[in-house]
Design an enzyme around this catalytic site. Structure first.
Site, PDB file in Angstrom:
ATOM      1  N   LYS A  29     -11.117  -1.399   6.973  1.00 27.47           N
ATOM      2  CA  LYS A  29      -9.874  -1.044   7.721  1.00 27.47           C
ATOM      3  C   LYS A  29     -10.379  -0.184   8.960  1.00 27.47           C
ATOM      4  CE  LYS A  29      -6.377   2.692   7.032  1.00 27.47           C
ATOM      5  NZ  LYS A  29      -5.665   3.478   5.923  1.00 27.47           N
TER       6      LYS A  29
ATOM      7  N   GLU B  83       0.822  -0.940   0.014  1.00 23.03           N
ATOM      8  CA  GLU B  83      -0.129   0.186  -0.040  1.00 23.03           C
ATOM      9  C   GLU B  83       0.969   1.130   0.048  1.00 23.03           C
ATOM     10  OE1 GLU B  83      -2.930   2.672   3.168  1.00 23.03           O
ATOM     11  OE2 GLU B  83      -2.761   0.451   3.259  1.00 23.03           O
TER      12      GLU B  83
ATOM     13  N   ARG C  29       0.322  10.434   0.213  1.00 18.85           N
ATOM     14  CA  ARG C  29       0.562  11.228   0.981  1.00 18.85           C
ATOM     15  C   ARG C  29       1.967  12.536   0.491  1.00 18.85           C
ATOM     16  NH1 ARG C  29       0.417   8.498   7.104  1.00 18.85           N
ATOM     17  NH2 ARG C  29      -1.608   7.362   6.458  1.00 18.85           N
TER      18      ARG C  29
END
Length: 210
Positions: A132, A44, A48
């Protein structure tokens, strides 16, 4: 409704999904190869940093053994960009119907984030049964997951946020936890130094947790 079978199948590749922040595109491929060498295939890469999408594209193109996805999706535009970059799945810190719809429209399997029972209900209403839990440690960790197991026996979780190699086994021991996310596999200092052997070793240790 989006199919959750694809995201749930990610858990079949090992107990930990690394949460990866990439500042330099040139680090992406050697980092991915180091993780795969240690037995960690599902990656993943969080959206960002400015380098994230190019990093995903490079891994998708050059590391065929990796299953690369995009994390920190917040908007429909993020879903489009992640798919175009070559992401095979998406992860979000929270849940919105707009983001879920965009991922569905672009055939991008989504692992949506939740932190409360109400959000679990909202995501489940939209067809998601693999979620999640974020930020896992901050919102109650294993204690919260045990509590959620009662009213939501049909929902599985990937807790992410604040988990370490020491605490991961506590999460993975829970029946409603299929896999957990962790940033400890790719320490910033190791990435910056190009210490890929260290990352491979961390990946091996993570792979052995379950």
């Amino acid at each position: 409704m989006s199919s959750d079978l694809d995201t749930l199948s990610l858990a079949e590749h090992g107990p930990v999904i690394p949460v990866i922040v990439i500042d330099r595109v040139e680090d992406a491929v050697p980092l991915a190869r180091a993780l795969v060498a240690g037995g960690v295939k599902v990656l993943e890469v969080t959206l960002r940093t400015p380098a994230a999408l190019a990093a995903i594209a490079a891994i998708s193109k050059e590391v065929p053994d990796a299953i690369v996805g995009a994390g920190t999706l917040r908007t429909a535009a993020d879903a489009v960009a992640a798919k175009q970059a070559g992401s095979r799945f998406a992860v979000s810190p929270g849940f919105t119907h707009e983001l879920a719809g965009a991922c569905e429209a672009h055939f991008l399997p989504l692992l949506p984030g939740v932190s409360t029972a109400s959000e679990v209900m909202m995501a489940a209403d939209a067809g998601y049964r693999f979620l999640k839990l974020f930020p896992a440690t901050a919102v109650g960790g294993a204690t919260l997951l045990k509590a959620l197991a009662g009213p939501f026996p049909d929902v599985a979780f990937c807790p992410t946020g604040g988990i370490t190699v020491q605490t991961a086994p506590d999460f993975l021991a829970l029946p409603n936890v299929k896999v957990c996310g962790g940033s400890w596999l790719t320490p910033a200092d190791a990435v910056k130094a190009g210490d890929w052997s260290r990352i491979t070793q961390l990946a091996r240790e993570a792979s052995a947790l379950r």
